[in-house]
Design an enzyme around this catalytic site. Structure first.
Site, PDB file in Angstrom:
ATOM      1  N   GLY A  72       0.804  -1.217   0.000  1.00  0.00           N
ATOM      2  CA  GLY A  72       0.000   0.000   0.000  1.00  0.00           C
ATOM      3  C   GLY A  72       0.840   1.271   0.000  1.00  0.00           C
ATOM      4  N   SER A  73       1.875   1.293   0.821  1.00  0.00           N
ATOM      5  CA  SER A  73       2.677   2.524   0.928  1.00  0.00           C
ATOM      6  C   SER A  73       3.362   2.844  -0.391  1.00  0.00           C
ATOM      7  CB  SER A  73       3.729   2.383   2.030  1.00  0.00           C
ATOM      8  OG  SER A  73       3.100   2.149   3.268  1.00  0.00           O
ATOM      9  N   ASN A 152      -8.732   3.702   7.629  1.00  0.00           N
ATOM     10  CA  ASN A 152      -8.159   2.599   8.407  1.00  0.00           C
ATOM     11  C   ASN A 152      -8.384   2.730   9.905  1.00  0.00           C
ATOM     12  OD1 ASN A 152      -6.247   4.732   7.439  1.00  0.00           O
ATOM     13  ND2 ASN A 152      -4.993   3.908   9.093  1.00  0.00           N
ATOM     14  N   SER A 200      -3.133  -3.386  -0.892  1.00  0.00           N
ATOM     15  CA  SER A 200      -2.069  -4.112  -0.195  1.00  0.00           C
ATOM     16  C   SER A 200      -2.542  -5.520   0.128  1.00  0.00           C
ATOM     17  CB  SER A 200      -1.736  -3.368   1.102  1.00  0.00           C
ATOM     18  OG  SER A 200      -0.829  -4.137   1.870  1.00  0.00           O
ATOM     19  N   GLY A 201      -1.636  -6.501   0.018  1.00  0.00           N
ATOM     20  CA  GLY A 201      -2.008  -7.891   0.253  1.00  0.00           C
ATOM     21  C   GLY A 201      -2.239  -8.258   1.706  1.00  0.00           C
ATOM     22  N   HIS A 202      -1.412  -7.720   2.604  1.00  0.00           N
ATOM     23  CA  HIS A 202      -1.452  -8.237   3.985  1.00  0.00           C
ATOM     24  C   HIS A 202      -2.683  -7.815   4.772  1.00  0.00           C
ATOM     25  CE1 HIS A 202      -0.006  -4.777   6.552  1.00  0.00           C
ATOM     26  NE2 HIS A 202       0.427  -4.351   5.397  1.00  0.00           N
ATOM     27  N   CYS A 326       0.675   2.623  12.641  1.00  0.00           N
ATOM     28  CA  CYS A 326       1.825   3.437  12.255  1.00  0.00           C
ATOM     29  C   CYS A 326       2.059   4.557  13.249  1.00  0.00           C
ATOM     30  CB  CYS A 326       1.603   4.034  10.886  1.00  0.00           C
ATOM     31  SG  CYS A 326       0.886   2.865   9.752  1.00  0.00           S
TER      32      CYS A 326
HETATM   33  C1  LIG Z   1      -2.073  -0.533   5.796  1.00  0.00           C
HETATM   34  C2  LIG Z   1      -2.429   0.636   4.956  1.00  0.00           C
HETATM   35  C3  LIG Z   1      -1.506   1.199   4.051  1.00  0.00           C
HETATM   36  C4  LIG Z   1      -0.089   0.697   3.952  1.00  0.00           C
HETATM   37  O1  LIG Z   1      -0.006  -0.533   3.309  1.00  0.00           O
HETATM   38  P1  LIG Z   1       1.369  -1.390   3.443  1.00  0.00           P
HETATM   39  O2  LIG Z   1       1.157  -2.529   2.506  1.00  0.00           O
HETATM   40  O3  LIG Z   1       1.467  -1.795   4.869  1.00  0.00           O
HETATM   41  O4  LIG Z   1       2.456  -0.495   2.995  1.00  0.00           O
HETATM   42  C5  LIG Z   1      -1.906   2.263   3.284  1.00  0.00           C
HETATM   43  N1  LIG Z   1      -3.146   2.753   3.381  1.00  0.00           N
HETATM   44  C6  LIG Z   1      -4.076   2.260   4.218  1.00  0.00           C
HETATM   45  C7  LIG Z   1      -5.436   2.832   4.261  1.00  0.00           C
HETATM   46  C8  LIG Z   1      -3.741   1.187   5.040  1.00  0.00           C
HETATM   47  O5  LIG Z   1      -4.644   0.698   5.893  1.00  0.00           O
END
Ligand SMILES: *Cc1c(COP(=O)(O)O)cnc(C)c1O
Length: 395
Positions: A72-73, A152, A200-202, A326
Protein backbone atom coordinates in the site's frame (compact mmCIF):
# COMPACT_ATOMS: atom_id res chain seq x y z
CA UNK A 1 -8.99 -17.97 29.28
CA UNK A 2 -5.45 -17.54 27.96
CA UNK A 3 -6.04 -17.79 24.25
CA UNK A 4 -5.03 -14.78 22.21
CA UNK A 5 -7.94 -12.85 20.77
CA UNK A 6 -6.85 -10.99 17.68
CA UNK A 7 -8.93 -7.87 17.10
CA UNK A 8 -6.46 -5.89 15.01
CA UNK A 9 -7.32 -7.01 11.50
CA UNK A 10 -7.04 -3.46 10.16
CA UNK A 11 -3.32 -3.55 11.04
CA UNK A 12 -2.67 -6.87 9.36
CA UNK A 13 -4.26 -10.27 8.82
CA UNK A 14 -3.33 -13.92 9.02
CA UNK A 15 -2.10 -15.57 5.81
CA UNK A 16 -4.80 -18.12 5.02
CA UNK A 17 -3.71 -21.76 4.70
CA UNK A 18 -5.05 -21.85 1.11
CA UNK A 19 -2.95 -18.78 0.32
CA UNK A 20 0.16 -20.30 1.86
CA UNK A 21 -0.42 -23.58 -0.01
CA UNK A 22 -0.74 -21.72 -3.30
CA UNK A 23 2.50 -19.83 -2.65
CA UNK A 24 4.59 -22.71 -1.41
CA UNK A 25 5.57 -24.27 -4.77
CA UNK A 26 6.94 -20.90 -5.88
CA UNK A 27 9.31 -20.86 -2.92
CA UNK A 28 10.41 -24.48 -3.02
CA UNK A 29 10.27 -25.74 -6.61
CA UNK A 30 9.35 -23.05 -9.11
CA UNK A 31 11.86 -20.56 -7.83
CA UNK A 32 13.07 -19.43 -11.26
CA UNK A 33 13.27 -15.80 -12.21
CA UNK A 34 10.24 -15.08 -14.39
CA UNK A 35 12.29 -12.66 -16.48
CA UNK A 36 14.43 -15.49 -17.92
CA UNK A 37 13.79 -17.10 -21.30
CA UNK A 38 14.32 -20.77 -20.40
CA UNK A 39 11.20 -22.80 -19.64
CA UNK A 40 11.90 -23.17 -15.91
CA UNK A 41 11.64 -19.45 -15.31
CA UNK A 42 9.48 -18.50 -18.26
CA UNK A 43 6.53 -20.74 -17.35
CA UNK A 44 6.17 -18.83 -14.14
CA UNK A 45 5.32 -15.82 -16.24
CA UNK A 46 2.08 -17.48 -17.31
CA UNK A 47 1.15 -18.00 -13.68
CA UNK A 48 1.85 -14.36 -12.93
CA UNK A 49 -0.33 -13.29 -15.83
CA UNK A 50 -3.13 -15.57 -14.65
CA UNK A 51 -2.82 -14.00 -11.19
CA UNK A 52 -2.96 -10.55 -12.75
CA UNK A 53 -6.17 -11.52 -14.59
CA UNK A 54 -7.79 -12.81 -11.41
CA UNK A 55 -7.05 -9.55 -9.63
CA UNK A 56 -8.09 -7.37 -12.58
CA UNK A 57 -11.34 -9.30 -12.93
CA UNK A 58 -12.21 -8.70 -9.30
CA UNK A 59 -12.18 -4.92 -9.72
CA UNK A 60 -13.46 -4.70 -13.30
CA UNK A 61 -10.08 -3.75 -14.74
CA UNK A 62 -7.94 -5.08 -17.61
CA UNK A 63 -4.95 -7.14 -16.55
CA UNK A 64 -2.57 -4.68 -18.22
CA UNK A 65 -3.81 -2.02 -15.79
CA UNK A 66 -2.52 -3.92 -12.72
CA UNK A 67 1.04 -3.09 -11.61
CA UNK A 68 2.43 -5.19 -8.77
CA UNK A 69 4.23 -3.27 -6.03
CA UNK A 70 5.52 -4.00 -2.52
CA UNK A 71 2.23 -2.88 -0.93
CA UNK A 72 0.00 0.00 0.00
CA UNK A 73 2.68 2.52 0.93
CA UNK A 74 4.60 2.06 -2.30
CA UNK A 75 1.41 2.26 -4.38
CA UNK A 76 0.38 5.50 -2.67
CA UNK A 77 3.86 6.99 -3.10
CA UNK A 78 3.96 6.00 -6.74
CA UNK A 79 0.47 7.33 -7.57
CA UNK A 80 1.15 10.71 -5.98
CA UNK A 81 4.79 11.30 -6.89
CA UNK A 82 4.34 9.72 -10.33
CA UNK A 83 1.34 11.89 -11.19
CA UNK A 84 2.93 15.01 -9.71
CA UNK A 85 6.04 14.69 -11.81
CA UNK A 86 4.27 13.57 -15.00
CA UNK A 87 1.77 16.43 -14.83
CA UNK A 88 3.94 19.27 -13.60
CA UNK A 89 3.53 21.11 -16.90
CA UNK A 90 -0.22 21.27 -16.19
CA UNK A 91 0.07 22.35 -12.58
CA UNK A 92 1.33 21.92 -9.07
CA UNK A 93 -1.83 21.55 -7.03
CA UNK A 94 -3.07 18.37 -5.35
CA UNK A 95 -6.19 17.82 -3.27
CA UNK A 96 -6.47 15.19 -0.55
CA UNK A 97 -8.26 14.86 2.79
CA UNK A 98 -7.24 15.38 6.39
CA UNK A 99 -7.87 11.74 7.28
CA UNK A 100 -5.65 9.93 4.77
CA UNK A 101 -3.15 7.25 5.74
CA UNK A 102 0.34 8.57 6.40
CA UNK A 103 1.52 6.95 3.16
CA UNK A 104 -0.54 9.64 1.40
CA UNK A 105 -0.18 12.48 3.93
CA UNK A 106 3.59 12.23 4.31
CA UNK A 107 4.00 11.94 0.54
CA UNK A 108 1.96 15.13 0.20
CA UNK A 109 4.21 16.85 2.75
CA UNK A 110 7.24 15.73 0.75
CA UNK A 111 5.68 17.13 -2.42
CA UNK A 112 4.94 20.42 -0.63
CA UNK A 113 8.65 20.73 0.15
CA UNK A 114 9.30 20.26 -3.54
CA UNK A 115 7.15 23.05 -4.91
CA UNK A 116 3.69 21.49 -4.97
CA UNK A 117 0.68 22.90 -3.18
CA UNK A 118 -1.69 20.60 -1.34
CA UNK A 119 -5.22 21.28 -0.08
CA UNK A 120 -6.32 19.04 2.78
CA UNK A 121 -10.11 18.88 2.62
CA UNK A 122 -12.16 18.62 5.83
CA UNK A 123 -14.40 15.76 6.82
CA UNK A 124 -17.64 15.94 8.81
CA UNK A 125 -18.00 14.47 12.30
CA UNK A 126 -18.62 11.03 10.80
CA UNK A 127 -15.44 11.23 8.75
CA UNK A 128 -17.11 11.81 5.37
CA UNK A 129 -15.24 14.15 3.03
CA UNK A 130 -16.84 17.56 2.48
CA UNK A 131 -17.74 17.32 -1.22
CA UNK A 132 -18.57 21.03 -1.54
CA UNK A 133 -15.21 22.05 -0.18
CA UNK A 134 -13.58 19.43 -2.38
CA UNK A 135 -15.13 20.83 -5.54
CA UNK A 136 -14.52 24.43 -4.48
CA UNK A 137 -10.82 23.62 -3.95
CA UNK A 138 -10.29 22.59 -7.57
CA UNK A 139 -8.21 25.13 -9.51
CA UNK A 140 -7.03 25.30 -13.12
CA UNK A 141 -3.65 23.95 -11.95
CA UNK A 142 -5.07 21.02 -9.94
CA UNK A 143 -3.56 17.78 -11.23
CA UNK A 144 -4.74 15.12 -8.80
CA UNK A 145 -7.38 14.34 -6.20
CA UNK A 146 -6.46 11.54 -3.79
CA UNK A 147 -9.15 10.43 -1.35
CA UNK A 148 -9.10 7.11 0.44
CA UNK A 149 -11.87 4.57 -0.18
CA UNK A 150 -12.29 3.62 3.47
CA UNK A 151 -10.50 4.93 6.53
CA UNK A 152 -8.16 2.60 8.41
CA UNK A 153 -8.89 4.07 11.85
CA UNK A 154 -12.61 4.79 11.94
CA UNK A 155 -13.80 2.66 9.01
CA UNK A 156 -15.81 5.38 7.26
CA UNK A 157 -16.43 4.63 3.59
CA UNK A 158 -16.28 7.63 1.24
CA UNK A 159 -18.69 8.38 -1.62
CA UNK A 160 -16.01 7.38 -4.12
CA UNK A 161 -18.10 7.59 -7.29
CA UNK A 162 -19.28 11.11 -6.46
CA UNK A 163 -15.71 12.18 -5.79
CA UNK A 164 -14.58 10.68 -9.10
CA UNK A 165 -17.41 12.50 -10.91
CA UNK A 166 -16.36 15.81 -9.35
CA UNK A 167 -12.74 15.23 -10.33
CA UNK A 168 -13.59 14.31 -13.91
CA UNK A 169 -16.06 17.19 -14.35
CA UNK A 170 -12.99 19.41 -13.90
CA UNK A 171 -10.58 17.24 -15.87
CA UNK A 172 -8.65 16.13 -12.78
CA UNK A 173 -7.25 12.63 -12.15
CA UNK A 174 -8.63 10.65 -9.24
CA UNK A 175 -6.59 8.26 -7.08
CA UNK A 176 -7.97 6.27 -4.16
CA UNK A 177 -6.18 4.34 -1.42
CA UNK A 178 -8.41 1.26 -1.27
CA UNK A 179 -6.17 -0.77 1.04
CA UNK A 180 -8.90 -1.15 3.69
CA UNK A 181 -11.76 -1.52 1.22
CA UNK A 182 -10.36 -4.14 -1.17
CA UNK A 183 -12.00 -7.49 -0.51
CA UNK A 184 -14.50 -5.93 1.90
CA UNK A 185 -16.49 -3.65 -0.40
CA UNK A 186 -17.46 -4.32 -4.05
CA UNK A 187 -15.23 -2.20 -6.25
CA UNK A 188 -15.59 -1.67 -9.98
CA UNK A 189 -12.97 0.80 -11.11
CA UNK A 190 -14.74 1.54 -14.41
CA UNK A 191 -18.22 2.10 -12.95
CA UNK A 192 -16.77 4.16 -10.12
CA UNK A 193 -14.48 6.25 -12.33
CA UNK A 194 -11.28 5.41 -10.47
CA UNK A 195 -8.12 6.38 -12.37
CA UNK A 196 -5.61 4.92 -9.92
CA UNK A 197 -6.10 2.68 -6.91
CA UNK A 198 -3.72 1.36 -4.23
CA UNK A 199 -4.12 -2.10 -2.70
CA UNK A 200 -2.07 -4.11 -0.19
CA UNK A 201 -2.01 -7.89 0.25
CA UNK A 202 -1.45 -8.24 3.99
CA UNK A 203 -4.76 -6.58 4.86
CA UNK A 204 -6.66 -9.37 3.07
CA UNK A 205 -4.90 -12.58 4.18
CA UNK A 206 -2.02 -12.44 1.69
CA UNK A 207 1.56 -11.88 2.90
CA UNK A 208 3.22 -8.59 3.74
CA UNK A 209 5.29 -6.96 1.01
CA UNK A 210 2.94 -7.39 -1.95
CA UNK A 211 0.28 -5.11 -3.36
CA UNK A 212 -0.60 -3.36 -6.57
CA UNK A 213 -1.40 -0.04 -8.13
CA UNK A 214 -4.24 -0.02 -10.65
CA UNK A 215 -3.50 2.56 -13.34
CA UNK A 216 -6.26 3.08 -15.89
CA UNK A 217 -5.14 2.71 -19.51
CA UNK A 218 -4.48 6.17 -20.87
CA UNK A 219 -3.25 7.56 -17.56
CA UNK A 220 0.44 8.27 -17.68
CA UNK A 221 2.50 8.62 -14.50
CA UNK A 222 6.27 8.65 -14.04
CA UNK A 223 8.20 5.63 -12.86
CA UNK A 224 9.07 5.43 -9.16
CA UNK A 225 11.43 2.44 -9.21
CA UNK A 226 13.89 2.41 -12.09
CA UNK A 227 15.69 -0.70 -13.30
CA UNK A 228 14.54 -3.72 -15.28
CA UNK A 229 11.56 -4.10 -17.59
CA UNK A 230 9.16 -5.69 -15.10
CA UNK A 231 5.56 -4.45 -14.89
CA UNK A 232 5.49 -3.06 -18.43
CA UNK A 233 8.72 -1.22 -17.75
CA UNK A 234 6.98 0.94 -15.13
CA UNK A 235 8.07 -0.74 -11.90
CA UNK A 236 11.44 -2.44 -11.89
CA UNK A 237 12.54 -5.23 -9.59
CA UNK A 238 12.37 -9.02 -9.80
CA UNK A 239 8.74 -9.99 -9.37
CA UNK A 240 7.72 -11.16 -5.91
CA UNK A 241 6.33 -14.37 -7.41
CA UNK A 242 5.06 -16.07 -4.21
CA UNK A 243 3.55 -12.74 -3.15
CA UNK A 244 1.74 -12.27 -6.46
CA UNK A 245 0.40 -15.84 -6.38
CA UNK A 246 -0.67 -15.35 -2.74
CA UNK A 247 -2.39 -12.06 -3.51
CA UNK A 248 -4.33 -13.66 -6.37
CA UNK A 249 -5.38 -16.56 -4.16
CA UNK A 250 -6.45 -14.21 -1.37
CA UNK A 251 -8.39 -12.18 -3.94
CA UNK A 252 -10.16 -15.28 -5.23
CA UNK A 253 -11.15 -16.25 -1.67
CA UNK A 254 -12.20 -12.71 -0.83
CA UNK A 255 -14.38 -12.61 -3.94
CA UNK A 256 -16.25 -15.83 -3.22
CA UNK A 257 -16.80 -15.06 0.45
CA UNK A 258 -17.39 -11.31 0.23
CA UNK A 259 -21.10 -11.02 0.93
CA UNK A 260 -21.36 -13.81 3.51
CA UNK A 261 -18.25 -12.53 5.27
CA UNK A 262 -19.57 -8.99 5.27
CA UNK A 263 -22.87 -10.12 6.83
CA UNK A 264 -21.07 -12.17 9.47
CA UNK A 265 -18.62 -9.42 10.36
CA UNK A 266 -21.33 -6.78 10.42
CA UNK A 267 -23.18 -8.92 12.97
CA UNK A 268 -20.10 -9.12 15.18
CA UNK A 269 -19.33 -5.46 14.74
CA UNK A 270 -22.82 -4.31 15.65
CA UNK A 271 -22.94 -6.63 18.65
CA UNK A 272 -19.64 -5.18 19.85
CA UNK A 273 -20.88 -1.62 19.31
CA UNK A 274 -24.17 -2.19 21.01
CA UNK A 275 -22.66 -3.89 24.06
CA UNK A 276 -20.10 -1.12 24.53
CA UNK A 277 -22.68 1.62 24.09
CA UNK A 278 -25.11 0.09 26.58
CA UNK A 279 -22.62 -1.22 29.14
CA UNK A 280 -19.77 1.28 29.22
CA UNK A 281 -20.81 4.81 30.13
CA UNK A 282 -19.18 7.87 28.52
CA UNK A 283 -18.08 5.93 25.46
CA UNK A 284 -18.36 7.30 21.97
CA UNK A 285 -18.39 5.48 18.64
CA UNK A 286 -16.10 7.17 16.12
CA UNK A 287 -16.87 7.02 12.42
CA UNK A 288 -20.05 6.61 10.43
CA UNK A 289 -22.62 4.24 11.92
CA UNK A 290 -23.67 2.61 8.64
CA UNK A 291 -21.28 3.82 5.91
CA UNK A 292 -18.50 1.92 7.60
CA UNK A 293 -16.32 -1.14 7.03
CA UNK A 294 -17.99 -4.32 8.24
CA UNK A 295 -14.98 -5.22 10.41
CA UNK A 296 -14.28 -1.87 12.08
CA UNK A 297 -15.14 -0.42 15.47
CA UNK A 298 -13.46 2.62 17.01
CA UNK A 299 -14.34 4.06 20.41
CA UNK A 300 -13.31 6.83 22.75
CA UNK A 301 -13.73 6.34 26.48
CA UNK A 302 -13.67 9.55 28.43
CA UNK A 303 -11.04 9.79 31.21
CA UNK A 304 -9.09 6.88 29.74
CA UNK A 305 -5.64 6.85 28.13
CA UNK A 306 -5.58 4.72 24.98
CA UNK A 307 -2.15 3.31 25.80
CA UNK A 308 -3.05 2.09 29.31
CA UNK A 309 -6.15 0.49 27.88
CA UNK A 310 -4.09 -1.40 25.30
CA UNK A 311 -1.60 -2.65 27.86
CA UNK A 312 -4.31 -4.01 30.14
CA UNK A 313 -6.18 -5.55 27.21
CA UNK A 314 -2.94 -7.21 26.14
CA UNK A 315 -2.61 -8.74 29.60
CA UNK A 316 -6.06 -10.20 29.11
CA UNK A 317 -4.89 -11.68 25.79
CA UNK A 318 -6.68 -9.17 23.57
CA UNK A 319 -4.92 -7.45 20.65
CA UNK A 320 -6.40 -4.09 19.79
CA UNK A 321 -5.03 -0.79 18.62
CA UNK A 322 -5.25 2.86 19.49
CA UNK A 323 -5.58 4.71 16.24
CA UNK A 324 -3.35 3.36 13.51
CA UNK A 325 -0.47 0.92 13.90
CA UNK A 326 1.83 3.44 12.26
CA UNK A 327 1.24 6.16 14.83
CA UNK A 328 1.00 4.09 17.97
CA UNK A 329 4.27 4.39 19.75
CA UNK A 330 4.02 8.11 19.25
CA UNK A 331 1.88 9.92 21.78
CA UNK A 332 0.33 12.30 19.27
CA UNK A 333 -3.42 12.13 19.15
CA UNK A 334 -4.77 10.62 15.96
CA UNK A 335 -5.02 13.09 13.06
CA UNK A 336 -8.21 11.30 12.02
CA UNK A 337 -9.91 11.82 15.39
CA UNK A 338 -8.84 15.46 15.45
CA UNK A 339 -10.24 15.89 11.92
CA UNK A 340 -13.66 14.59 12.98
CA UNK A 341 -13.67 17.29 15.63
CA UNK A 342 -12.64 15.51 18.82
CA UNK A 343 -10.67 17.58 21.33
CA UNK A 344 -7.05 16.53 22.02
CA UNK A 345 -7.72 14.94 25.39
CA UNK A 346 -10.44 12.71 23.99
CA UNK A 347 -8.58 11.85 20.77
CA UNK A 348 -5.86 10.33 23.00
CA UNK A 349 -8.15 7.73 24.46
CA UNK A 350 -9.32 5.78 21.47
CA UNK A 351 -9.55 2.05 20.92
CA UNK A 352 -9.88 0.35 17.54
CA UNK A 353 -11.08 -3.23 17.49
CA UNK A 354 -11.28 -4.84 14.06
CA UNK A 355 -12.77 -8.29 13.55
CA UNK A 356 -12.32 -10.93 10.87
CA UNK A 357 -14.34 -13.88 9.64
CA UNK A 358 -12.35 -16.01 12.10
CA UNK A 359 -13.54 -13.95 15.08
CA UNK A 360 -16.27 -15.59 17.17
CA UNK A 361 -19.12 -14.12 19.16
CA UNK A 362 -17.62 -15.64 22.33
CA UNK A 363 -14.39 -13.77 21.67
CA UNK A 364 -16.28 -10.51 21.27
CA UNK A 365 -18.20 -11.12 24.48
CA UNK A 366 -15.03 -11.95 26.38
CA UNK A 367 -13.33 -8.83 24.99
CA UNK A 368 -16.23 -6.59 26.03
CA UNK A 369 -16.36 -8.15 29.51
CA UNK A 370 -12.65 -7.48 29.94
CA UNK A 371 -12.87 -4.00 28.46
CA UNK A 372 -15.70 -3.08 30.79
CA UNK A 373 -13.69 -4.13 33.85
CA UNK A 374 -10.54 -2.39 32.65
CA UNK A 375 -12.34 0.87 31.91
CA UNK A 376 -13.94 0.77 35.37
CA UNK A 377 -10.60 0.05 37.00
CA UNK A 378 -8.78 2.85 35.15
CA UNK A 379 -11.55 5.32 35.89
CA UNK A 380 -11.56 4.41 39.56
CA UNK A 381 -7.92 5.59 39.66
CA UNK A 382 -8.63 8.83 37.79
CA UNK A 383 -9.05 12.02 39.87
CA UNK A 384 -10.61 13.67 36.82
CA UNK A 385 -13.26 11.01 36.67
CA UNK A 386 -13.90 11.29 40.40
CA UNK A 387 -14.43 15.06 40.04
CA UNK A 388 -16.68 14.52 37.08
CA UNK A 389 -18.85 12.01 38.93
CA UNK A 390 -19.14 14.35 41.94
CA UNK A 391 -20.28 17.17 39.67
CA UNK A 392 -22.82 14.89 37.99
CA UNK A 393 -24.18 13.87 41.38
CA UNK A 394 -24.44 17.47 42.54
CA UNK A 395 -26.70 18.28 39.56
C1 LIG B 1 -2.07 -0.53 5.80
C2 LIG B 1 -2.43 0.64 4.96
C3 LIG B 1 -1.51 1.20 4.05
C4 LIG B 1 -0.09 0.70 3.95
O1 LIG B 1 -0.01 -0.53 3.31
P1 LIG B 1 1.37 -1.39 3.44
O2 LIG B 1 1.16 -2.53 2.51
O3 LIG B 1 1.47 -1.79 4.87
O4 LIG B 1 2.46 -0.49 2.99
C5 LIG B 1 -1.91 2.26 3.28
N1 LIG B 1 -3.15 2.75 3.38
C6 LIG B 1 -4.08 2.26 4.22
C7 LIG B 1 -5.44 2.83 4.26
C8 LIG B 1 -3.74 1.19 5.04
O5 LIG B 1 -4.64 0.70 5.89
Amino acid sequence: MHKMIYLDNAATTRVKPEVFDAMRPYLEEQYGNPATSYTFGGNINNDIETARQTIAGFIGAESKEIYFTSGGSESDNWALKGAASALKAKGHHIITSKIEHHAVLHTCQYLEKNGYEVTYVNVDDNGVVDLQQLEASIRPDTILISIMFANNEIGTIQPVKEIADIAHKHGVLFHTDAVQAYGHVEINVKDMGIDMMSVSGHKINAPKGIGFLYIRSGVYIDTLIHGGAQERGKRAGTTNVPGVIGLAKATELAKTTLSARRDYETGLRDHLISRIETEIPYSRLNGHRTQRLSNNTNFCFRFIEGESLLILLDRAGICGSSGSACSSGSLDPSHVLLAIGLPHEIAHGSLRLTVSEDTTLEEIDYAVDQLKEIVERLRSMSPLYEDFVKKQEAK
